[in-house]
Design an enzyme around this catalytic site. Sequence first.
Site, short mmCIF file in Angstrom:
data_model
loop_
_atom_site.label_atom_id
_atom_site.label_comp_id
_atom_site.label_asym_id
_atom_site.label_seq_id
_atom_site.Cartn_x
_atom_site.Cartn_y
_atom_site.Cartn_z
CB THR A 98 51.88 10.01 36.05
OG1 THR A 98 52.65 9.09 35.29
CG2 THR A 98 51.45 11.16 35.19
CG ASP A 396 54.50 0.47 37.12
OD1 ASP A 396 55.58 0.59 37.71
OD2 ASP A 396 54.09 1.28 36.26
#
Length: 550
Positions: A98, A396
Site C-alpha cells: 500500500t 506478510d
Amino acid sequence: MFGGGAAPIVVLSQNTKRDSGKKVQKENIQAGKTIADVVRTCLGPQAMLKMLMDPMGGIVMTNDGNAILREITVQHPAAKSIIEIARTQDEEVGDGTTSVVVLAGEVLAKAELFLDQGLHPTVIIKAYKQALEDMVAVLKDRVSINVDTNDQTKLFDVVRSCIGTKFVGRWSDLICKIALEAVNTVKLDQNGYQEIDIKRYIKVEKLPGGVIENSCVLKGIMLNKDVTHPKMKRFIKNPRIVLLDCPLEYKKGESQTNVEIMKETDFSKMLELEEKFVKKLCDDVISVKPDLVFTEKGLSDLAQHYLLKANISAIRRVRKSDMNRVSRACGATIINRTEELRESHVGTGAGVFEIKKVGDEYFCYITDCEDPKACTIILRGASKDVLNETERNIQDALHVAKNLILEPKLVPGGGAVEMSVSRILVEQANGIPGVIKLPYAAVAQALEIIPRTLIQNCGANTIRTLTKLRAKHAETADCTFGIHGETGELVDMKEYGIWEPVSVKMQTYKTAIETAILLLRIDDIVSGSKKKSADDNSGPSMPTQQSMQE
C-alpha cells in the site's frame, strides 16, 4: 504519397506533438493519483477493508494493497504499471504494497506542478534519481539501527508491527510466534550463506472450523491424502520413508501400440508379463525395507497387494511440491527408477506418521522430525473468507521475518522514518545548485504523504498533527517520533516498539520513485491495434480525423 494498400502516413506539426506529449504526461500522472486514492484508506492499523467482487460472483474482503490491486480491472496503461509495482513489492519483500502505491502517486502529483511551470521532464527525472540515491544512503547509514537476530523479543516486536495493521491484528502474538517459528525451521546455513525459501518449504494449510487460536506450526508435513488400501497401517513410529517419482503399475503402451491375440494363452501370457513387471518394481522397493512409500504417480491394485503383504503403507499421486517438502523434512531422496533404490535414499528423520480425520477429510501427518527444514502452518478459522485473509497476513509476516534474518537492520515505523529522511533531504537540497533543487525538495515533501495518510485514516486533525511532527523532527537530529496508528497522536516509536525492516523501506522508495521516473519519460501513447479492411488492395486509405487525433 500512397502506394497500393500502403499504411497511411500522418505528418503532425511540431506544436501538435508537444501538446500531445504534455497531455499524455498529465493523463499518466492522473492515473497514478487515482490508483493511489483507491488504496490510500488501507494504510495503518485503522485501515478500512475493501469488498471486491470477481466476475464469477465471488467476494474478497481485504485491506492488503496487493490483493486489492490484483482484482481491479483497468484500461489505462500507466495505471497498469502502477498496479504492477504493488506486485513487484509483494514478490520482493512481501510488505509495503500500500505504501509503495501511495508514495508513487504522490511523487507523480509533485511532478505535475513542475510540468505546468514548463520544466522539462528530463530535469525532473534527474532530480528524482539524485534524491533516490541520497534516500538509500540516508536509510542505510543514518536512520537505521542494527538488530541482533538472536534477540527473539526484538524480532517479535518488528513482526507484530507489520501484523498490527492487518485483519489478524487481534491475534498478533500468535501470528508472530507462528511466523518466526516457521522461518527459523526452514532457515538453512551453508558455508556462511543463509537460505530461507518461504515459497517452497512453508506450506499453509487452511482448515475451516475451530478458532484462529488453534492455528499452529507443525514440525513436519501435512498432506490432504489417505493410504491407498484400508488395511494399511495408519500409525507408524519412526517410519522408514521412500519417495518415488515413478508409477508402481504396468506401463501402458502408446496410442500406436497394436497387440494381436490369436489364442487364449496369449492373453494369459500378457497378464503374466504385467504381473511379473509389477512384482519386480515392488521387490525393488521392499528390498530396502521401508515402512512408508510416497509416489507422485499411480499405484496399481496388484502393487498395493504386494506392499500390504510386506506391511508397507503407501500414498499415491502426491504433488511434486509436497514431495520436496517431505524430502527436506525426513531426509529421503526422491528416486526416478526403483532399480536405483539404495539404503542411503531412505528417509529416517521422521518421528511419527499418522492419518487423522479433520472434518470430513483425511490428512496424512509426518511430524516430530529430527531436523525438519520444511514445515506446514495449519490455520483454523470460522470460514474460508477469514482463512484466506489470515493466510495473506501470515505471508506478510513470514516475509518480514525472513527479511529481518537476512538483513538485520531496522528503521522506526509510523511515518517516523519518512519524516527523518524528508528532513535530511530538505537540508541537502539547499546545497544543490540550479533548477533541479526544486524537484529534489519536492521528493522530500512527497515522503510526508505516509504520516499524513496515517493521520487521516485515524480521523485526527491532519494539519495540526503533521505540523507538530515536523517541529519534533526539526528540534532533534535523531528523532524517532511518529504517528500512533490508532489514536493519531505523536508517540516515540522507540518506546512504542514499532519498527520496520530497512529492506522493506528501501524497496518501497526504489520501486515508487523508479516507477514515477518511468511514467514521466512517456510523452506519447501509441495504440498498436490495426483494422483490417474488407479488401486490402482496394486502393489507398486516407487517414480519418479520429486517426489524426490518436
